[in-house]
Design an enzyme around this catalytic site. Structure first.
Site, PDB file in Angstrom:
ATOM      1  N   TYR A   1      17.339  29.578   8.968  1.00  0.00           N
ATOM      2  CA  TYR A   1      16.173  30.332   9.435  1.00  0.00           C
ATOM      3  C   TYR A   1      16.099  30.348  10.954  1.00  0.00           C
ATOM      4  O   TYR A   1      16.291  29.316  11.606  1.00  0.00           O
ATOM      5  CB  TYR A   1      14.883  29.713   8.895  1.00  0.00           C
TER       6      TYR A   1
ATOM      7  N   MET B   1      13.210  24.351   2.784  1.00  0.00           N
ATOM      8  CA  MET B   1      12.473  23.648   1.726  1.00  0.00           C
ATOM      9  C   MET B   1      13.422  22.867   0.802  1.00  0.00           C
ATOM     10  O   MET B   1      13.130  21.729   0.417  1.00  0.00           O
ATOM     11  CB  MET B   1      11.659  24.655   0.910  1.00  0.00           C
TER      12      MET B   1
ATOM     13  N   LYS C   1       0.848  -1.203   0.000  1.00  0.00           N
ATOM     14  CA  LYS C   1       0.000   0.000   0.000  1.00  0.00           C
ATOM     15  C   LYS C   1       0.883   1.252   0.000  1.00  0.00           C
ATOM     16  O   LYS C   1       2.099   1.164   0.254  1.00  0.00           O
ATOM     17  CB  LYS C   1      -0.900  -0.026   1.231  1.00  0.00           C
TER      18      LYS C   1
ATOM     19  N   ARG D   1     -10.010  -0.436  15.237  1.00  0.00           N
ATOM     20  CA  ARG D   1     -10.005   0.439  14.066  1.00  0.00           C
ATOM     21  C   ARG D   1     -10.972  -0.217  13.085  1.00  0.00           C
ATOM     22  O   ARG D   1     -12.165  -0.021  13.189  1.00  0.00           O
ATOM     23  CB  ARG D   1      -8.566   0.574  13.534  1.00  0.00           C
TER      24      ARG D   1
HETATM   25  C1  LIG Z   1      -0.100  -1.956   6.773  1.00  0.00           C
HETATM   26  C2  LIG Z   1      -0.646  -3.253   7.222  1.00  0.00           C
HETATM   27  C3  LIG Z   1       0.176  -4.366   7.423  1.00  0.00           C
HETATM   28  C4  LIG Z   1       1.694  -4.295   7.360  1.00  0.00           C
HETATM   29  O1  LIG Z   1       2.174  -3.728   8.561  1.00  0.00           O
HETATM   30  P1  LIG Z   1       3.765  -3.569   8.825  1.00  0.00           P
HETATM   31  O2  LIG Z   1       3.845  -3.056  10.210  1.00  0.00           O
HETATM   32  O3  LIG Z   1       4.238  -2.567   7.830  1.00  0.00           O
HETATM   33  O4  LIG Z   1       4.339  -4.907   8.621  1.00  0.00           O
HETATM   34  C5  LIG Z   1      -0.419  -5.580   7.692  1.00  0.00           C
HETATM   35  N1  LIG Z   1      -1.767  -5.686   7.818  1.00  0.00           N
HETATM   36  C6  LIG Z   1      -2.593  -4.617   7.670  1.00  0.00           C
HETATM   37  C7  LIG Z   1      -4.054  -4.804   7.819  1.00  0.00           C
HETATM   38  C8  LIG Z   1      -2.062  -3.372   7.377  1.00  0.00           C
HETATM   39  O5  LIG Z   1      -2.877  -2.322   7.245  1.00  0.00           O
END
Ligand SMILES: *Cc1c(COP(=O)(O)O)cnc(C)c1O
Length: 356
Positions: free
Chosen positions: A253, A301, A33, A128
């Site tokens: 800055y 930046m 993802k 969640r």
């Molecule tokens: C992002 C995610 C993972 C992977 O988690 P990591 O800590 O990056 O290994 C696994 N299961 C779900 C449902 C996730 O959202």
């Protein structure tokens, strides 16, 4: 001067093998993802052809993978929101997480369709996504009876505290999950990276590694190298100026850092416009010609400043590593008050990616 992110596909494959070593005989759903944690969705998917499937958060990510010709099983971690999304998911041949009963309504209403693989997500303590433990049995029965679902469905949960190896909340989550009556008949999935590395009891049919694939430890004070992981992304830039500042001169800055003596200072072409964290404090490690030096003053930046007292021979054009090989992104993250996950995800379009 442009910052570059080198993506090491050999390291990716090594890290996938580390997942296999930690959990032999299990299937691996590689989590890619958020543009593969900022590494580039398609090139990572291609490099991880040994994975058994991929997980993404949303439909747009799945669509990109299918458009690129990736045929592997793809799991949509957030599932679908409405009938239009369900139709698109069916057309793309996705697997769906079902985390609330309204998603079962959608599946029941979708008559005359090719059955779709679903994963019932049960909330065992993360609070969640996921159906409550008390609803799980009812949801399971509805899915079993649903013509548009491949049966039996699969079963999953997500761990909230697995990165804290002393926190017994994880064992309680695992127990609640394994106590579900359908856990014995379904293919199951519990473990994220921290589960894979620290909680063998969470190893069930499918592993869901994310961060460890990218060579980063999921543990707050962990060292990825200890788990045999290699950093996949190395972010580099160059020195674009080197100067001697006099004692008492302030840098950048707000004049947030003051030279304690006459000293050489380097200016590096990278900043928050590239995704380098603005909150990285003075003292954040940076590698100049492979040597660790501290960042000084505020991140701008397009630039940061570094203390060159320990590398006085450094000059314009020399290579600077912000994280990756030789400097764990976890170390940088600690100085920026965040985690490696966030730094990897937030590089901007100005950074040039090179896949090797
Ligand atoms: C992002 C995610 C993972 C992977 O988690 P990591 O800590 O990056 O290994 C696994 N299961 C779900 C449902 C996730 O959202």
């Amino acid at each position: 001067m442009t910052a570059r992110a080198k993506i090491n596909t050999q390291a990716l494959r090594n890290n996938l093998q580390q997942v296999r070593n930690a959990a032999p005989e299990r299937s691996i759903m590689a989590v890619i993802k958020a543009d593969a944690y900022g590494h580039g969705l398609i090139s990572v998917a291609r490099a991880l052809e040994q994975a058994d499937g991929f997980a993404v958060a949303c439909l747009a990510e799945a669509q990109q993978l299918r458009d690129a010709g990736i045929q592997k099983p793809l799991l949509l971690l957030q599932g679908v929101l409405n009938t239009a999304e369900l139709t698109q998911a069916q057309e793309l041949g996705l697997e769906l997480v079902v985390h609330r009963s309204g998603q079962i309504d959608l599946l029941e209403q979708a008559a005359n369709t090719v059955p779709i693989k679903v994963w019932l997500k049960v909330d065992t303590g993360m609070h969640r996504l996921g159906v409550a433990l008390r609803e799980a049995q009812d949801c399971w029965q509805r899915l079993l009876a649903c013509a548009s679902v491949v049966t039996p469905p699969r079963l999953m949960t997500h761990l909230a505290n697995a990165d804290n190896v002393d926190d017994q909340a994880t064992q309680r989550q695992i127990n609640r999950f394994l106590d579900l009556p359908m856990a014995t008949e379904a293919e199951c999935s519990i473990a994220n990276s921290a589960g894979i590395l620290a909680w063998p009891a969470s190893h069930t049919d499918w592993m869901r590694p994310g961060i460890m694939l990218y060579g980063v430890s999921p543990f707050p004070n962990g060292e990825a190298a200890l788990s045999g992981l290699q950093p996949v992304m190395t972010l580099t830039s160059q020195l674009i100026a080197v100067k001697t500042l006099l004692k008492g001169a302030t840098v950048g800055y707000g004049g947030a850092w003051e030279c304690p003596e006459d000293m050489p200072v380097g200016i590096v072409s990278i900043g928050y416009g590239d995704g380098y964290p603005r909150h990285a404090a003075s003292g954040t490690p940076v590698l100049v010609n492979g040597q660790r030096v501290p960042l000084i003053g505020r991140v701008s930046m397009d630039m940061i400043c570094v203390d060159l007292r320990t590398v006085p021979e450094a000059h314009v054009g020399d290579s600077v590593t912000l994280w990756g090989e030789g400097l764990a992104v976890e170390d940088v993250a600690r100085y920026a008050g965040t985690i490696g996950y966030e730094l990897l995800c937030q590089l901007t379009g100005r950074v040039v990616f090179e896949v090797v």
